[in-house]
Design a protein around this motif. Structure first.
Motif, PDB file in Angstrom:
ATOM      1  N   PRO A  21      41.026 -35.247 -19.896  1.00  0.00           N
ATOM      2  CA  PRO A  21      42.160 -35.949 -19.301  1.00  0.00           C
ATOM      3  C   PRO A  21      42.419 -35.469 -17.876  1.00  0.00           C
ATOM      4  CG  PRO A  21      42.916 -34.353 -20.921  1.00  0.00           C
ATOM      5  CD  PRO A  21      41.419 -34.368 -20.989  1.00  0.00           C
ATOM      6  N   VAL A  22      43.044 -36.324 -17.116  1.00  0.00           N
ATOM      7  CA  VAL A  22      43.405 -36.017 -15.730  1.00  0.00           C
ATOM      8  C   VAL A  22      44.476 -34.933 -15.731  1.00  0.00           C
ATOM      9  CG1 VAL A  22      44.473 -37.018 -13.679  1.00  0.00           C
ATOM     10  CG2 VAL A  22      42.845 -38.339 -15.001  1.00  0.00           C
ATOM     11  N   THR A  23      44.373 -33.991 -14.787  1.00  0.00           N
ATOM     12  CA  THR A  23      45.406 -32.951 -14.696  1.00  0.00           C
ATOM     13  C   THR A  23      46.615 -33.502 -13.950  1.00  0.00           C
ATOM     14  OG1 THR A  23      44.640 -32.040 -12.594  1.00  0.00           O
ATOM     15  CG2 THR A  23      43.638 -31.141 -14.616  1.00  0.00           C
ATOM     16  N   GLN A  24      47.733 -32.856 -14.140  1.00  0.00           N
ATOM     17  CA  GLN A  24      48.963 -33.274 -13.466  1.00  0.00           C
ATOM     18  C   GLN A  24      48.818 -33.149 -11.952  1.00  0.00           C
ATOM     19  OE1 GLN A  24      51.390 -34.676 -15.194  1.00  0.00           O
ATOM     20  NE2 GLN A  24      52.493 -35.141 -13.339  1.00  0.00           N
ATOM     21  N   LYS A  25      48.178 -32.077 -11.491  1.00  0.00           N
ATOM     22  CA  LYS A  25      47.972 -31.885 -10.047  1.00  0.00           C
ATOM     23  C   LYS A  25      47.089 -32.973  -9.466  1.00  0.00           C
ATOM     24  CE  LYS A  25      48.658 -26.999  -9.251  1.00  0.00           C
ATOM     25  NZ  LYS A  25      48.085 -25.803  -8.665  1.00  0.00           N
ATOM     26  N   ALA A  32      49.813 -39.448  -4.127  1.00  0.00           N
ATOM     27  CA  ALA A  32      50.208 -39.230  -2.731  1.00  0.00           C
ATOM     28  C   ALA A  32      49.208 -39.888  -1.782  1.00  0.00           C
ATOM     29  CB  ALA A  32      50.322 -37.739  -2.444  1.00  0.00           C
ATOM     30  N   ILE A  33      47.919 -39.753  -2.078  1.00  0.00           N
ATOM     31  CA  ILE A  33      46.884 -40.389  -1.259  1.00  0.00           C
ATOM     32  C   ILE A  33      47.037 -41.898  -1.312  1.00  0.00           C
ATOM     33  CG2 ILE A  33      44.402 -40.852  -1.080  1.00  0.00           C
ATOM     34  CD1 ILE A  33      43.934 -37.993  -2.140  1.00  0.00           C
ATOM     35  N   ALA A  34      47.218 -42.434  -2.517  1.00  0.00           N
ATOM     36  CA  ALA A  34      47.348 -43.884  -2.695  1.00  0.00           C
ATOM     37  C   ALA A  34      48.548 -44.425  -1.931  1.00  0.00           C
ATOM     38  CB  ALA A  34      47.462 -44.224  -4.175  1.00  0.00           C
ATOM     39  N   GLU A  35      49.641 -43.685  -1.959  1.00  0.00           N
ATOM     40  CA  GLU A  35      50.855 -44.134  -1.264  1.00  0.00           C
ATOM     41  C   GLU A  35      50.669 -44.105   0.250  1.00  0.00           C
ATOM     42  OE1 GLU A  35      55.389 -42.566  -0.674  1.00  0.00           O
ATOM     43  OE2 GLU A  35      54.498 -42.350  -2.668  1.00  0.00           O
ATOM     44  N   LYS A  36      50.085 -43.030   0.769  1.00  0.00           N
ATOM     45  CA  LYS A  36      49.889 -42.907   2.217  1.00  0.00           C
ATOM     46  C   LYS A  36      48.909 -43.937   2.761  1.00  0.00           C
ATOM     47  CE  LYS A  36      50.937 -38.040   2.877  1.00  0.00           C
ATOM     48  NZ  LYS A  36      50.395 -36.723   3.199  1.00  0.00           N
ATOM     49  N   SER A  37      47.867 -44.232   1.979  1.00  0.00           N
ATOM     50  CA  SER A  37      46.849 -45.148   2.480  1.00  0.00           C
ATOM     51  C   SER A  37      46.982 -46.565   1.944  1.00  0.00           C
ATOM     52  CB  SER A  37      45.457 -44.593   2.145  1.00  0.00           C
ATOM     53  OG  SER A  37      45.321 -44.436   0.750  1.00  0.00           O
ATOM     54  N   ARG A  49      39.001 -37.284 -15.908  1.00  0.00           N
ATOM     55  CA  ARG A  49      39.081 -36.273 -14.850  1.00  0.00           C
ATOM     56  C   ARG A  49      37.964 -36.438 -13.820  1.00  0.00           C
ATOM     57  NH1 ARG A  49      39.929 -30.220 -16.756  1.00  0.00           N
ATOM     58  NH2 ARG A  49      41.652 -31.298 -17.743  1.00  0.00           N
ATOM     59  N   ARG A  50      36.750 -36.738 -14.280  1.00  0.00           N
ATOM     60  CA  ARG A  50      35.641 -36.920 -13.336  1.00  0.00           C
ATOM     61  C   ARG A  50      35.846 -38.152 -12.471  1.00  0.00           C
ATOM     62  NH1 ARG A  50      30.621 -35.650 -17.278  1.00  0.00           N
ATOM     63  NH2 ARG A  50      30.882 -33.395 -17.333  1.00  0.00           N
ATOM     64  N   TRP A  55      37.407 -40.482  -7.236  1.00  0.00           N
ATOM     65  CA  TRP A  55      38.311 -41.336  -6.484  1.00  0.00           C
ATOM     66  C   TRP A  55      38.990 -40.538  -5.372  1.00  0.00           C
ATOM     67  CZ3 TRP A  55      43.306 -41.736  -4.909  1.00  0.00           C
ATOM     68  CH2 TRP A  55      43.714 -42.974  -4.416  1.00  0.00           C
ATOM     69  N   ILE A  56      39.434 -39.339  -5.700  1.00  0.00           N
ATOM     70  CA  ILE A  56      40.086 -38.484  -4.698  1.00  0.00           C
ATOM     71  C   ILE A  56      39.109 -38.166  -3.565  1.00  0.00           C
ATOM     72  CG2 ILE A  56      40.973 -36.146  -4.284  1.00  0.00           C
ATOM     73  CD1 ILE A  56      42.338 -36.335  -7.048  1.00  0.00           C
ATOM     74  N   ASP A  57      37.876 -37.798  -3.905  1.00  0.00           N
ATOM     75  CA  ASP A  57      36.878 -37.490  -2.875  1.00  0.00           C
ATOM     76  C   ASP A  57      36.621 -38.683  -1.956  1.00  0.00           C
ATOM     77  OD1 ASP A  57      36.574 -34.900  -3.725  1.00  0.00           O
ATOM     78  OD2 ASP A  57      34.736 -35.280  -4.868  1.00  0.00           O
TER      79      ASP A  57
END
Length: 110
Positions: A21-25, A32-37, A49-50, A55-57
């Motif tokens: 599962p995805v971590t809270q962090k 935050a990335i999605a909101e800013k961009s 999680r992977r 997606w974050i990268d």
């Protein structure tokens, strides 16, 4: 031979043991990335999680290149200095400005 009752979906082991599962962090950072961009965070990324990491990268802001990017890391310098102390020699000064030179010096002095 007695037949065991068929397990329900809640009782049966999942084949998704490799999906964490995805971590809270991760989720907070991705939101935050999605909101800013102004990009949507896909549901697939929220479930694995992977996938979230990928997606974050792909969407995180890139920092501007620095003149220190090619410098050796502090761990690399400390390791080289330990080797130099043991071998009673100096690490060449130019190695402190180039990570590849430092790496080659370490390799040749192990």
């Amino acid at each position: 031979m007695a037949h065991l009752p068929k397990a329900t979906s809640l009782e049966s082991p999942s084949n998704d043991y490799h999906i964490l599962p995805v971590t809270q962090k991760q989720l907070q950072y991705a939101l935050a990335i999605a909101e800013k961009s102004s990009v949507d965070l896909p549901p697939e990324a929220r479930a694995d999680r992977r996938a979230m990491s990928a997606w974050i990268d792909a969407h995180r802001p890139r920092r501007a290149p620095s003149r220190f990017d090619n410098y050796p890391s502090s761990k690399q310098v400390a390791f080289a200095e330990r080797i130099a102390r043991k071998k009673r020699r100096e690490v060449p000064r130019e190695c402190f400005r180039d990570r590849m030179m430092m790496s080659r010096w370490i390799d040749s002095n192990l």
